[in-house]
Design a protein around this motif. Structure first.
Motif, mmCIF file in Angstrom:
data_model
loop_
_atom_site.group_PDB
_atom_site.id
_atom_site.type_symbol
_atom_site.label_atom_id
_atom_site.label_comp_id
_atom_site.label_asym_id
_atom_site.label_seq_id
_atom_site.Cartn_x
_atom_site.Cartn_y
_atom_site.Cartn_z
ATOM 1 N N UNK A 29 0.839 -1.214 0.000
ATOM 2 C CA UNK A 29 0.000 0.000 0.000
ATOM 3 C C UNK A 29 0.866 1.253 0.000
ATOM 4 N N UNK A 30 1.874 1.272 0.831
ATOM 5 C CA UNK A 30 2.752 2.438 0.946
ATOM 6 C C UNK A 30 3.615 2.567 -0.315
ATOM 7 N N UNK A 31 4.197 1.435 -0.747
ATOM 8 C CA UNK A 31 5.095 1.488 -1.917
ATOM 9 C C UNK A 31 4.331 1.904 -3.175
ATOM 10 N N UNK A 32 3.133 1.414 -3.320
ATOM 11 C CA UNK A 32 2.339 1.754 -4.510
ATOM 12 C C UNK A 32 2.004 3.249 -4.514
ATOM 13 N N UNK A 33 1.648 3.753 -3.367
ATOM 14 C CA UNK A 33 1.331 5.173 -3.243
ATOM 15 C C UNK A 33 2.558 6.020 -3.588
ATOM 16 N N UNK A 34 3.694 5.636 -3.021
ATOM 17 C CA UNK A 34 4.925 6.405 -3.261
ATOM 18 C C UNK A 34 5.342 6.324 -4.729
ATOM 19 N N UNK A 35 5.259 5.107 -5.299
ATOM 20 C CA UNK A 35 5.645 4.913 -6.701
ATOM 21 C C UNK A 35 4.824 5.818 -7.616
ATOM 22 N N UNK A 36 3.512 5.809 -7.408
ATOM 23 C CA UNK A 36 2.632 6.635 -8.258
ATOM 24 C C UNK A 36 2.952 8.107 -8.103
ATOM 25 N N UNK A 154 13.537 8.353 7.035
ATOM 26 C CA UNK A 154 12.449 8.048 7.976
ATOM 27 C C UNK A 154 11.233 8.932 7.751
ATOM 28 N N UNK A 155 10.074 8.319 7.541
ATOM 29 C CA UNK A 155 8.858 9.134 7.573
ATOM 30 C C UNK A 155 8.670 9.631 9.016
ATOM 31 N N UNK A 156 7.808 10.583 9.216
ATOM 32 C CA UNK A 156 7.615 11.035 10.595
ATOM 33 C C UNK A 156 6.668 12.203 10.704
ATOM 34 N N UNK A 157 6.565 12.693 11.931
ATOM 35 C CA UNK A 157 5.532 13.687 12.253
ATOM 36 C C UNK A 157 6.114 15.081 12.512
ATOM 37 N N UNK A 158 7.408 15.250 12.252
ATOM 38 C CA UNK A 158 8.012 16.575 12.492
ATOM 39 C C UNK A 158 8.813 16.989 11.258
ATOM 40 N N UNK A 159 9.224 18.258 11.246
ATOM 41 C CA UNK A 159 9.988 18.723 10.077
ATOM 42 C C UNK A 159 11.449 18.286 10.123
ATOM 43 N N UNK A 160 11.822 17.504 11.120
ATOM 44 C CA UNK A 160 13.177 16.937 11.146
ATOM 45 C C UNK A 160 13.158 15.494 10.647
ATOM 46 N N UNK A 162 11.220 12.783 7.361
ATOM 47 C CA UNK A 162 10.787 12.846 5.960
ATOM 48 C C UNK A 162 9.313 13.210 5.785
ATOM 49 N N UNK A 163 8.569 13.388 6.871
ATOM 50 C CA UNK A 163 7.141 13.714 6.760
ATOM 51 C C UNK A 163 6.307 12.489 6.411
ATOM 52 N N UNK A 164 5.094 12.739 5.969
ATOM 53 C CA UNK A 164 4.138 11.658 5.659
ATOM 54 C C UNK A 164 3.788 11.690 4.175
ATOM 55 N N UNK A 165 3.380 10.527 3.682
ATOM 56 C CA UNK A 165 2.969 10.455 2.274
ATOM 57 C C UNK A 165 1.644 11.183 2.079
ATOM 58 N N UNK A 166 1.636 12.139 1.191
ATOM 59 C CA UNK A 166 0.365 12.800 0.845
ATOM 60 C C UNK A 166 0.485 13.359 -0.567
ATOM 61 N N UNK A 377 5.458 16.925 2.046
ATOM 62 C CA UNK A 377 5.090 15.523 1.805
ATOM 63 C C UNK A 377 6.328 14.663 1.617
ATOM 64 N N UNK A 378 6.198 13.397 1.983
ATOM 65 C CA UNK A 378 7.350 12.491 1.989
ATOM 66 C C UNK A 378 8.015 12.371 0.618
ATOM 67 N N UNK A 379 7.210 12.273 -0.447
ATOM 68 C CA UNK A 379 7.812 12.084 -1.780
ATOM 69 C C UNK A 379 8.662 13.305 -2.156
ATOM 70 N N UNK A 380 8.151 14.502 -1.921
ATOM 71 C CA UNK A 380 8.924 15.703 -2.259
ATOM 72 C C UNK A 380 10.156 15.818 -1.373
ATOM 73 N N UNK A 381 9.999 15.510 -0.087
ATOM 74 C CA UNK A 381 11.155 15.565 0.824
ATOM 75 C C UNK A 381 12.223 14.566 0.389
ATOM 76 N N UNK A 382 11.768 13.414 -0.096
ATOM 77 C CA UNK A 382 12.703 12.382 -0.546
ATOM 78 C C UNK A 382 13.447 12.843 -1.805
ATOM 79 N N UNK A 383 12.705 13.422 -2.739
ATOM 80 C CA UNK A 383 13.340 13.892 -3.982
ATOM 81 C C UNK A 383 14.355 14.999 -3.659
ATOM 82 N N UNK A 384 13.998 15.880 -2.741
ATOM 83 C CA UNK A 384 14.933 16.954 -2.342
ATOM 84 C C UNK A 384 16.209 16.338 -1.792
#
Ligand code: TRH
Length: 396
Positions: A29-36, A154-160, A162-166, A377-384
């Motif tokens: 579920x998570x990988x598919x969301x991130x991939x898309x 790491x995904x997470x709930x703070x700005x330190x 990767x954040x959450x997938x959205x 969002x996690x995907x943008x934070x990851x790309x950065x």
């Protein structure tokens, strides 16, 4: 740490995401969301390597379980059979992600080491609100024998973190759906709900078998508010079966006292979001539905994935400390639902205080959503982060 001199690659264009399905639907579920999202919003060519197409098909009906390689929503989906597969340098993506420390095939790693520049290699970790995550997020881990470095993300709930997938359009879609009474009613009617069920207090139920569902049903049944509880087929099957007096098959329902329990089919991921948006309260579990409930902005109770020696209790408390600090009623029911408190739990008392506080908790859930969106969002934070590594600007 010394980062080796290498040609820079400012805009990595391809990505391989490796997903091992350990259990249930959260991993895929998570990988598919991130991939898309990486494909649609960041223009990255994504190959999703997944070892269990049957679980994948449950959340994404387009999946052909017999296909070795298929294109779905622009993502190349590859059936990952085993660790023996052969790979050449030309097979290697610019960005390689292993989800939850799944071991990627040794031949893939060997070929990665032969690439110039080296691919950016990330281990995407599980979600936890524990504080140590901030110190470990983006830490490098050099390979013991090859000229490769893997980074923890790491995904997470703070700005330190990767954040959450959205997804970037999610907020707008949710708002439009929640503002549109007709669309909401049509969606629920399509799932089989009667008008009375649509008018009731709607609660979605997604949990592990250990959840005290019988106790909750008992409280709802004997309460004075009409409640419609929506359970996907296969979830809380024993409790639902005993309430219904028949097998919990999609489409079946029964009403006793103030409570109607209705069994839903397992629905595709985007519809599951709509379900969370349409309900007044959601019981969610694992990682992905837990995050989606936070975007819904409705009160929710999280059933955390159980771990040995009750390790998950620590994670649950870490989350509750930030999320339910001002809502003791939600806090108490969350602990009881996860078996942290004990046999003496008074579900009726917990539910009644929570229900009386519903509007305030809903307001708090909306504030929480806003707070989480501010972390990016996690995907943008990851790309950065990938771009930072590619341009050699990471911490040494
Ligand atoms: O299914 P989960 O329990 O998954 C996971 C795995 O067990 C994993 O191994 C573990 O590490 C992790 O939990 C913590 O719960 P989760 O994470 O909520 O995933 C469920 C997925 O299924 C999510 O993407 C939403 C989706 N879903 C649908 O698409 N349709 C549905 O009808 C339902 C109920 C869920």
């Amino acid at each position: 740490m010394h980062v080796k001199e290498q040609p820079t690659r400012h805009k990595p264009g391809s990505l391989a995401l490796f997903c091992k399905v350990v259990d249930n639907y959260g991993d895929i579920g998570i990988c598919w969301r991130l991939a898309r999202q990486l494909q649609h919003e960041h223009g990255i060519r994504v190959s999703l390597w997944v070892d269990d197409l049957i679980s994948f098909q449950r959340i994404c009906p387009e999946v052909d379980i017999n296909s070795e390689s298929q294109l779905i929503a622009g993502v190349s989906v590859r059936h990952w059979h085993d660790q023996q597969a052969e790979f050449n340098v030309s097979d290697i993506a610019d960005i390689v992600i292993e989800f939850f420390a799944c071991d990627i095939p040794p031949a893939y790693i060997k070929a990665m080491a032969k690439c110039t520049p080296s691919p950016v290699w990330l281990n995407l970790e599980g979600l936890t609100a524990e504080q140590w995550v901030e110190g470990c997020h983006t830490l490098p881990s050099p390979h013991p024998s090859l000229p490769l470095t893997k980074y923890f993300f790491f995904p997470g709930f703070t700005n330190k973190t990767g954040g959450l997938l959205v997804e970037s359009a999610l907020e707008q879609q949710r708002q439009a759906f929640q503002d549109d009474v007709i669309a909401r009613q049509a969606f629920l009617a399509k799932l089989g709900l009667s008008l009375a069920e649509i008018d009731a207090l709607k609660i979605s139920l997604f949990c592990y078998p250990q959840a005290p569902v019988n106790a909750m049903f008992d409280v709802w049944q004997h309460g004075s508010t009409a409640i419609c509880c929506l359970a996907p087929e296969g979830v809380a099957a024993d409790a639902v079966k005993s309430f219904l007096g028949q097998d919990a098959i999609a489409g079946t329902s029964a009403t006793r006292g103030a409570l109607t329990v209705r069994v839903l089919p397992f629905i595709p991921q985007p519809d599951y979001d709509r379900l969370l948006w349409a309900c007044d309260m959601n019981f969610v579990r694992g990682e992905d539905s837990f995050v989606r409930a936070q975007w819904a902005g409705k009160p929710f109770i999280w059933h955390i994935y159980p771990q040995d020696e009750n390790l998950h209790h620590k994670k649950l408390k870490a989350f509750l400390q930030c999320h339910t600090a001002n809502t003791p009623d939600l806090h108490a029911l969350s602990l009881a639902w996860n078996g942290v408190t004990g046999h003496g739990d008074d579900y009726a008392a917990m539910w009644n205080t929570l229900h009386a506080d519903f509007d305030r908790i809903t307001g708090m859930s909306n504030d929480w959503r806003q707070q989480m969106l501010e972390n990016g969002d996690l995907a943008s934070n990851l790309v950065k982060f990938v771009n930072t590594v590619s341009s050699g600007e990471t911490k040494k």
